[in-house]
Design a protein around this motif. Structure first.
Motif, PDB file in Angstrom:
ATOM      1  N   THR A   1      -3.316   0.692  -3.700  1.00  0.00           N
ATOM      2  CA  THR A   1      -3.037  -0.658  -3.181  1.00  0.00           C
ATOM      3  C   THR A   1      -2.743  -1.674  -4.275  1.00  0.00           C
ATOM      4  O   THR A   1      -3.574  -1.900  -5.163  1.00  0.00           O
TER       5      THR A   1
ATOM      6  N   VAL B   1     -10.077  -3.065   1.874  1.00  0.00           N
ATOM      7  CA  VAL B   1      -8.755  -3.705   1.841  1.00  0.00           C
ATOM      8  C   VAL B   1      -8.377  -3.989   3.290  1.00  0.00           C
ATOM      9  O   VAL B   1      -8.479  -3.104   4.135  1.00  0.00           O
TER      10      VAL B   1
ATOM     11  N   ILE C   1       0.869  -1.184   0.000  1.00  0.00           N
ATOM     12  CA  ILE C   1       0.000   0.000   0.000  1.00  0.00           C
ATOM     13  C   ILE C   1       0.904   1.232   0.000  1.00  0.00           C
ATOM     14  O   ILE C   1       1.742   1.398   0.894  1.00  0.00           O
TER      15      ILE C   1
ATOM     16  N   ILE D   1      -9.439   1.050   4.475  1.00  0.00           N
ATOM     17  CA  ILE D   1      -8.364   0.063   4.683  1.00  0.00           C
ATOM     18  C   ILE D   1      -8.428  -0.345   6.163  1.00  0.00           C
ATOM     19  O   ILE D   1      -8.417   0.508   7.054  1.00  0.00           O
TER      20      ILE D   1
ATOM     21  N   HIS E   1      -6.556   4.714  -4.705  1.00  0.00           N
ATOM     22  CA  HIS E   1      -7.187   4.873  -3.382  1.00  0.00           C
ATOM     23  C   HIS E   1      -8.617   5.408  -3.471  1.00  0.00           C
ATOM     24  O   HIS E   1      -9.438   5.142  -2.606  1.00  0.00           O
TER      25      HIS E   1
END
Ligand code: MRU
Length: 350
Positions: free
Chosen positions: A244, A266, A238, A324, A318
Protein backbone atom coordinates in the motif's frame (compact mmCIF):
# COMPACT_ATOMS: atom_id res chain seq x y z
CA UNK A 1 -23.05 20.41 9.78
CA UNK A 2 -21.04 17.88 7.75
CA UNK A 3 -17.84 19.30 6.36
CA UNK A 4 -17.56 19.26 2.56
CA UNK A 5 -14.69 20.56 0.44
CA UNK A 6 -16.14 19.96 -3.03
CA UNK A 7 -19.28 21.78 -4.11
CA UNK A 8 -20.80 21.33 -7.56
CA UNK A 9 -23.30 24.06 -8.41
CA UNK A 10 -24.49 22.53 -11.68
CA UNK A 11 -22.16 24.62 -13.83
CA UNK A 12 -19.17 25.51 -11.64
CA UNK A 13 -16.99 23.60 -9.22
CA UNK A 14 -16.17 25.20 -5.88
CA UNK A 15 -13.19 23.79 -4.00
CA UNK A 16 -12.30 24.61 -0.42
CA UNK A 17 -8.67 25.78 -0.51
CA UNK A 18 -7.01 23.28 1.83
CA UNK A 19 -3.71 25.15 1.85
CA UNK A 20 -5.43 27.98 3.76
CA UNK A 21 -6.97 25.76 6.46
CA UNK A 22 -7.38 25.92 9.40
CA UNK A 23 -6.99 29.72 9.41
CA UNK A 24 -9.32 30.61 6.61
CA UNK A 25 -12.20 28.93 4.75
CA UNK A 26 -11.51 30.26 1.25
CA UNK A 27 -13.26 28.78 -1.78
CA UNK A 28 -11.84 28.54 -5.29
CA UNK A 29 -14.40 28.88 -8.05
CA UNK A 30 -13.48 26.75 -11.09
CA UNK A 31 -15.08 27.26 -14.50
CA UNK A 32 -12.46 25.43 -16.53
CA UNK A 33 -10.60 22.15 -16.10
CA UNK A 34 -7.29 23.99 -15.94
CA UNK A 35 -8.43 25.73 -12.72
CA UNK A 36 -9.05 22.28 -11.23
CA UNK A 37 -5.74 20.86 -12.53
CA UNK A 38 -3.83 23.73 -10.90
CA UNK A 39 -5.74 23.26 -7.64
CA UNK A 40 -4.78 19.56 -7.61
CA UNK A 41 -1.08 20.20 -8.43
CA UNK A 42 -0.90 22.91 -5.74
CA UNK A 43 -2.66 20.59 -3.23
CA UNK A 44 -5.53 23.02 -2.72
CA UNK A 45 -7.61 19.90 -3.18
CA UNK A 46 -5.90 16.66 -2.15
CA UNK A 47 -6.61 13.16 -0.89
CA UNK A 48 -7.03 10.30 -3.38
CA UNK A 49 -10.86 10.26 -3.69
CA UNK A 50 -11.19 14.07 -3.63
CA UNK A 51 -8.63 14.39 -6.45
CA UNK A 52 -10.55 11.81 -8.52
CA UNK A 53 -13.96 13.46 -8.05
CA UNK A 54 -12.61 16.97 -8.71
CA UNK A 55 -11.03 15.70 -11.92
CA UNK A 56 -14.34 14.10 -12.98
CA UNK A 57 -16.07 17.46 -12.46
CA UNK A 58 -13.25 19.12 -14.44
CA UNK A 59 -14.32 17.03 -17.43
CA UNK A 60 -17.93 18.12 -16.79
CA UNK A 61 -16.80 21.80 -16.79
CA UNK A 62 -15.19 21.35 -20.20
CA UNK A 63 -18.31 19.60 -21.53
CA UNK A 64 -20.29 22.70 -20.52
CA UNK A 65 -17.74 24.97 -22.23
CA UNK A 66 -17.83 22.92 -25.45
CA UNK A 67 -21.56 22.18 -25.60
CA UNK A 68 -21.96 24.12 -28.88
CA UNK A 69 -19.37 22.01 -30.72
CA UNK A 70 -20.04 18.91 -32.82
CA UNK A 71 -19.98 15.59 -30.94
CA UNK A 72 -16.63 14.69 -32.56
CA UNK A 73 -15.01 18.02 -31.62
CA UNK A 74 -16.43 17.85 -28.11
CA UNK A 75 -15.10 14.31 -27.70
CA UNK A 76 -11.64 15.41 -28.80
CA UNK A 77 -11.62 18.32 -26.35
CA UNK A 78 -12.80 16.12 -23.46
CA UNK A 79 -10.20 13.45 -24.18
CA UNK A 80 -7.53 16.16 -24.02
CA UNK A 81 -8.95 17.28 -20.68
CA UNK A 82 -8.82 13.71 -19.36
CA UNK A 83 -5.19 13.45 -20.46
CA UNK A 84 -4.37 16.75 -18.73
CA UNK A 85 -6.04 15.66 -15.49
CA UNK A 86 -4.04 12.40 -15.55
CA UNK A 87 -0.83 14.46 -15.50
CA UNK A 88 -1.63 16.28 -12.26
CA UNK A 89 -0.51 13.81 -9.60
CA UNK A 90 0.97 10.36 -10.26
CA UNK A 91 0.48 8.19 -7.17
CA UNK A 92 -3.21 8.16 -6.19
CA UNK A 93 -4.78 5.66 -8.56
CA UNK A 94 -8.38 6.77 -7.90
CA UNK A 95 -7.71 9.63 -10.32
CA UNK A 96 -6.90 7.22 -13.15
CA UNK A 97 -9.91 4.98 -12.35
CA UNK A 98 -12.23 8.02 -12.48
CA UNK A 99 -10.64 9.24 -15.72
CA UNK A 100 -11.16 5.76 -17.25
CA UNK A 101 -14.85 5.97 -16.34
CA UNK A 102 -15.12 9.48 -17.83
CA UNK A 103 -13.28 8.37 -20.96
CA UNK A 104 -15.74 5.47 -21.45
CA UNK A 105 -18.64 7.93 -21.21
CA UNK A 106 -17.01 10.42 -23.58
CA UNK A 107 -16.54 7.66 -26.14
CA UNK A 108 -19.99 6.11 -25.71
CA UNK A 109 -22.77 6.34 -28.35
CA UNK A 110 -24.73 9.57 -28.00
CA UNK A 111 -27.50 11.28 -29.96
CA UNK A 112 -25.98 14.78 -29.93
CA UNK A 113 -23.63 17.12 -28.03
CA UNK A 114 -26.31 17.89 -25.45
CA UNK A 115 -26.75 14.17 -24.77
CA UNK A 116 -22.97 13.85 -24.30
CA UNK A 117 -22.96 16.86 -21.96
CA UNK A 118 -25.76 15.36 -19.82
CA UNK A 119 -23.98 12.01 -19.61
CA UNK A 120 -20.66 13.52 -18.60
CA UNK A 121 -22.23 15.70 -15.90
CA UNK A 122 -24.40 12.90 -14.51
CA UNK A 123 -21.42 10.50 -14.41
CA UNK A 124 -19.36 12.99 -12.39
CA UNK A 125 -22.32 13.45 -10.04
CA UNK A 126 -22.78 9.68 -9.75
CA UNK A 127 -19.09 9.18 -8.86
CA UNK A 128 -19.43 11.83 -6.14
CA UNK A 129 -22.56 10.20 -4.67
CA UNK A 130 -20.94 6.75 -4.77
CA UNK A 131 -17.93 8.06 -2.88
CA UNK A 132 -20.12 9.05 0.07
CA UNK A 133 -21.90 5.66 0.13
CA UNK A 134 -18.56 3.84 -0.16
CA UNK A 135 -17.04 5.74 2.74
CA UNK A 136 -19.99 5.05 5.01
CA UNK A 137 -19.71 1.32 4.21
CA UNK A 138 -15.96 1.43 4.99
CA UNK A 139 -16.80 3.13 8.30
CA UNK A 140 -19.31 0.42 9.19
CA UNK A 141 -16.99 -2.48 8.34
CA UNK A 142 -14.07 -0.83 10.08
CA UNK A 143 -15.92 -0.10 13.31
CA UNK A 144 -16.95 -3.77 13.55
CA UNK A 145 -13.28 -4.73 13.96
CA UNK A 146 -13.12 -3.20 17.42
CA UNK A 147 -14.78 -4.69 20.48
CA UNK A 148 -14.21 -2.15 23.21
CA UNK A 149 -13.40 1.55 23.46
CA UNK A 150 -10.21 2.26 21.53
CA UNK A 151 -7.48 4.84 21.23
CA UNK A 152 -6.20 5.09 17.70
CA UNK A 153 -3.42 6.82 15.83
CA UNK A 154 -3.89 8.18 12.32
CA UNK A 155 -1.67 9.81 9.72
CA UNK A 156 -2.29 12.47 7.08
CA UNK A 157 -5.90 13.46 6.36
CA UNK A 158 -8.42 10.90 5.17
CA UNK A 159 -11.67 12.57 6.15
CA UNK A 160 -14.34 14.70 4.49
CA UNK A 161 -11.65 16.97 3.10
CA UNK A 162 -9.89 14.08 1.35
CA UNK A 163 -13.09 12.58 -0.05
CA UNK A 164 -16.53 13.93 -0.94
CA UNK A 165 -17.82 13.39 2.58
CA UNK A 166 -17.23 11.20 5.66
CA UNK A 167 -13.78 9.79 4.82
CA UNK A 168 -11.98 6.45 4.74
CA UNK A 169 -9.68 5.94 7.77
CA UNK A 170 -11.29 8.98 9.35
CA UNK A 171 -14.65 7.47 8.37
CA UNK A 172 -13.85 4.45 10.55
CA UNK A 173 -12.81 6.81 13.36
CA UNK A 174 -16.03 8.80 12.88
CA UNK A 175 -18.14 5.60 12.96
CA UNK A 176 -16.41 4.50 16.19
CA UNK A 177 -17.06 7.94 17.71
CA UNK A 178 -20.73 7.81 16.63
CA UNK A 179 -21.05 4.45 18.38
CA UNK A 180 -19.40 5.79 21.54
CA UNK A 181 -16.50 3.38 21.18
CA UNK A 182 -13.66 5.82 20.59
CA UNK A 183 -11.62 7.09 23.51
CA UNK A 184 -9.03 9.19 21.75
CA UNK A 185 -7.31 9.91 18.44
CA UNK A 186 -3.59 10.64 18.20
CA UNK A 187 -3.03 12.73 15.09
CA UNK A 188 0.39 12.70 13.41
CA UNK A 189 1.18 16.21 12.22
CA UNK A 190 2.34 14.62 8.90
CA UNK A 191 5.46 16.47 7.82
CA UNK A 192 6.08 18.21 5.53
CA UNK A 193 2.61 19.26 4.36
CA UNK A 194 1.03 19.02 7.82
CA UNK A 195 -2.23 17.43 6.65
CA UNK A 196 -2.62 16.02 10.18
CA UNK A 197 -2.04 19.28 12.04
CA UNK A 198 -3.94 21.51 9.63
CA UNK A 199 -6.70 19.26 8.28
CA UNK A 200 -7.35 16.18 10.45
CA UNK A 201 -7.19 18.23 13.64
CA UNK A 202 -9.56 20.72 11.99
CA UNK A 203 -12.04 17.98 11.08
CA UNK A 204 -11.87 16.32 14.50
CA UNK A 205 -12.35 19.70 16.20
CA UNK A 206 -15.32 20.37 13.92
CA UNK A 207 -16.85 17.01 14.93
CA UNK A 208 -15.98 17.36 18.61
CA UNK A 209 -13.92 14.14 18.57
CA UNK A 210 -11.26 14.05 21.33
CA UNK A 211 -7.78 14.16 19.86
CA UNK A 212 -4.16 15.05 20.55
CA UNK A 213 -1.78 16.31 17.93
CA UNK A 214 1.70 14.75 17.97
CA UNK A 215 4.75 15.25 15.78
CA UNK A 216 5.48 12.23 13.57
CA UNK A 217 8.54 11.45 15.70
CA UNK A 218 6.38 10.99 18.84
CA UNK A 219 4.46 7.97 17.49
CA UNK A 220 6.93 5.35 18.79
CA UNK A 221 6.89 6.86 22.26
CA UNK A 222 3.07 6.95 22.37
CA UNK A 223 2.92 3.30 21.30
CA UNK A 224 5.48 2.28 23.93
CA UNK A 225 3.41 4.09 26.57
CA UNK A 226 0.37 1.97 25.65
CA UNK A 227 -1.60 4.92 24.32
CA UNK A 228 -2.33 3.41 20.92
CA UNK A 229 -4.60 0.36 20.45
CA UNK A 230 -4.62 0.52 16.65
CA UNK A 231 -3.23 2.52 13.74
CA UNK A 232 -5.71 3.39 10.99
CA UNK A 233 -4.53 5.04 7.78
CA UNK A 234 -5.83 5.60 4.26
CA UNK A 235 -4.23 4.68 0.93
CA UNK A 236 -3.38 6.22 -2.41
CA UNK A 237 -2.73 3.02 -4.32
CA UNK A 238 -2.94 -0.62 -3.28
CA UNK A 239 -1.09 -3.11 -5.49
CA UNK A 240 -2.55 -6.52 -6.35
CA UNK A 241 -0.59 -8.15 -3.51
CA UNK A 242 -1.83 -5.66 -0.88
CA UNK A 243 1.31 -3.49 -0.76
CA UNK A 244 0.00 0.00 0.00
CA UNK A 245 1.24 3.43 -1.02
CA UNK A 246 0.15 6.18 1.34
CA UNK A 247 1.44 9.48 2.70
CA UNK A 248 5.15 9.54 3.52
CA UNK A 249 5.63 8.26 7.06
CA UNK A 250 3.00 5.50 6.83
CA UNK A 251 5.59 2.75 6.30
CA UNK A 252 7.47 3.83 9.41
CA UNK A 253 4.26 3.65 11.43
CA UNK A 254 3.61 0.11 10.19
CA UNK A 255 7.10 -0.97 11.30
CA UNK A 256 6.54 0.64 14.70
CA UNK A 257 3.12 -0.98 15.05
CA UNK A 258 4.60 -4.41 14.36
CA UNK A 259 7.30 -3.88 16.97
CA UNK A 260 4.70 -2.89 19.56
CA UNK A 261 2.23 -5.61 18.46
CA UNK A 262 -0.42 -3.06 17.57
CA UNK A 263 -2.80 -3.80 14.69
CA UNK A 264 -2.20 -1.70 11.57
CA UNK A 265 -5.27 -1.07 9.41
CA UNK A 266 -5.60 0.48 5.96
CA UNK A 267 -9.05 1.84 5.03
CA UNK A 268 -9.64 2.38 1.32
CA UNK A 269 -12.29 1.98 -1.39
CA UNK A 270 -11.92 -0.59 -4.17
CA UNK A 271 -11.11 2.31 -6.52
CA UNK A 272 -7.76 2.60 -4.68
CA UNK A 273 -6.76 -0.92 -5.76
CA UNK A 274 -4.59 -1.15 -8.84
CA UNK A 275 -4.83 -4.77 -9.89
CA UNK A 276 -2.48 -4.20 -12.85
CA UNK A 277 0.34 -3.23 -10.49
CA UNK A 278 1.54 -6.48 -9.03
CA UNK A 279 3.57 -5.17 -6.11
CA UNK A 280 4.43 -1.95 -4.33
CA UNK A 281 7.79 -1.68 -6.07
CA UNK A 282 5.97 -0.74 -9.27
CA UNK A 283 3.93 2.08 -7.72
CA UNK A 284 5.10 5.51 -8.97
CA UNK A 285 6.04 7.72 -6.05
CA UNK A 286 5.46 11.43 -6.51
CA UNK A 287 8.56 13.56 -5.86
CA UNK A 288 7.59 17.05 -4.79
CA UNK A 289 9.65 20.21 -4.47
CA UNK A 290 12.37 20.17 -1.79
CA UNK A 291 11.24 23.67 -0.73
CA UNK A 292 8.15 22.05 0.80
CA UNK A 293 10.61 20.55 3.31
CA UNK A 294 13.14 23.36 3.68
CA UNK A 295 10.39 25.93 4.24
CA UNK A 296 7.56 26.02 6.74
CA UNK A 297 4.65 28.31 5.89
CA UNK A 298 6.90 30.13 3.42
CA UNK A 299 9.67 30.66 6.00
CA UNK A 300 13.05 29.03 5.35
CA UNK A 301 13.99 26.62 8.17
CA UNK A 302 17.17 25.08 6.68
CA UNK A 303 20.37 26.74 5.43
CA UNK A 304 19.87 28.24 1.98
CA UNK A 305 22.47 25.90 0.48
CA UNK A 306 20.76 22.76 1.85
CA UNK A 307 18.71 20.69 -0.58
CA UNK A 308 15.89 18.43 0.64
CA UNK A 309 14.31 15.24 -0.66
CA UNK A 310 10.56 15.07 -0.80
CA UNK A 311 9.03 11.73 -1.74
CA UNK A 312 5.34 12.43 -1.03
CA UNK A 313 4.41 8.78 -0.42
CA UNK A 314 5.94 5.52 0.76
CA UNK A 315 4.93 1.89 0.35
CA UNK A 316 3.98 -0.37 3.24
CA UNK A 317 4.59 -4.05 2.43
CA UNK A 318 1.43 -6.15 2.82
CA UNK A 319 3.13 -8.32 5.49
CA UNK A 320 2.89 -5.36 7.88
CA UNK A 321 -0.84 -4.77 7.29
CA UNK A 322 -3.28 -6.43 9.69
CA UNK A 323 -6.26 -5.81 7.42
CA UNK A 324 -7.52 -3.63 4.59
CA UNK A 325 -11.01 -2.26 5.20
CA UNK A 326 -13.04 -1.76 2.00
CA UNK A 327 -16.68 -0.98 1.22
CA UNK A 328 -17.33 -4.67 0.49
CA UNK A 329 -15.71 -6.01 3.65
CA UNK A 330 -12.39 -6.55 5.38
CA UNK A 331 -9.39 -8.29 3.83
CA UNK A 332 -7.56 -9.83 6.80
CA UNK A 333 -3.80 -10.35 6.39
CA UNK A 334 -3.86 -9.21 2.75
CA UNK A 335 -2.00 -11.29 0.20
CA UNK A 336 -2.18 -11.53 -3.57
CA UNK A 337 -4.70 -14.35 -3.15
CA UNK A 338 -7.04 -12.63 -0.66
CA UNK A 339 -6.93 -9.30 -2.53
CA UNK A 340 -7.81 -11.01 -5.82
CA UNK A 341 -10.57 -13.02 -4.12
CA UNK A 342 -12.20 -9.82 -2.77
CA UNK A 343 -11.79 -8.12 -6.12
CA UNK A 344 -13.44 -11.00 -7.99
CA UNK A 345 -16.27 -11.29 -5.47
CA UNK A 346 -16.99 -7.55 -5.68
CA UNK A 347 -17.12 -7.80 -9.48
CA UNK A 348 -15.47 -5.21 -11.65
CA UNK A 349 -17.41 -2.39 -10.03
CA UNK A 350 -14.73 0.29 -10.31
O1 MRU B 1 -0.67 14.26 -0.68
P1 MRU B 1 -2.08 14.05 -0.22
O2 MRU B 1 -2.51 14.96 0.86
O3 MRU B 1 -3.05 14.03 -1.39
O4 MRU B 1 -2.06 12.58 0.38
C1 MRU B 1 -3.22 12.05 0.93
C2 MRU B 1 -3.04 10.70 1.52
O5 MRU B 1 -1.97 10.15 1.51
C3 MRU B 1 -4.26 10.03 2.08
O6 MRU B 1 -3.92 9.20 3.14
C4 MRU B 1 -4.92 9.19 0.98
O7 MRU B 1 -5.10 9.93 -0.18
C5 MRU B 1 -6.21 8.64 1.41
S1 MRU B 1 -7.47 9.89 1.48
C6 MRU B 1 -8.95 9.17 1.82
Amino acid sequence: MTLRAIHWTGNTLELLDQTRLPHEEAWIRCNRAENVATAIVDMKVRGAPAIAISAAYAVALEAIQHRHLSVAAMREALMQTIERMCQTRPTAVNLFAAMRTMSDVVQSEVTDADDLLQRVVSTAERLAQEDVKTNRAIGRHGAELFLGPVQVLTHCNTGSLATVEYGTALGVIRALADQGRLTHVYVDETRPYLQGARLTAYELSHEGIPHTLITDSMAAHMMKQGKVDAVIVGADRIAANGDTANKIGTYGLAVLAKHHQIPFYVAAPLSTFDMKTLSGEQIPIEERRGEEVTELGGVRIAPVTTRAAHPAFDVTPHELITAIITEVGVIHRPTEHSVRETWMKAGDTV
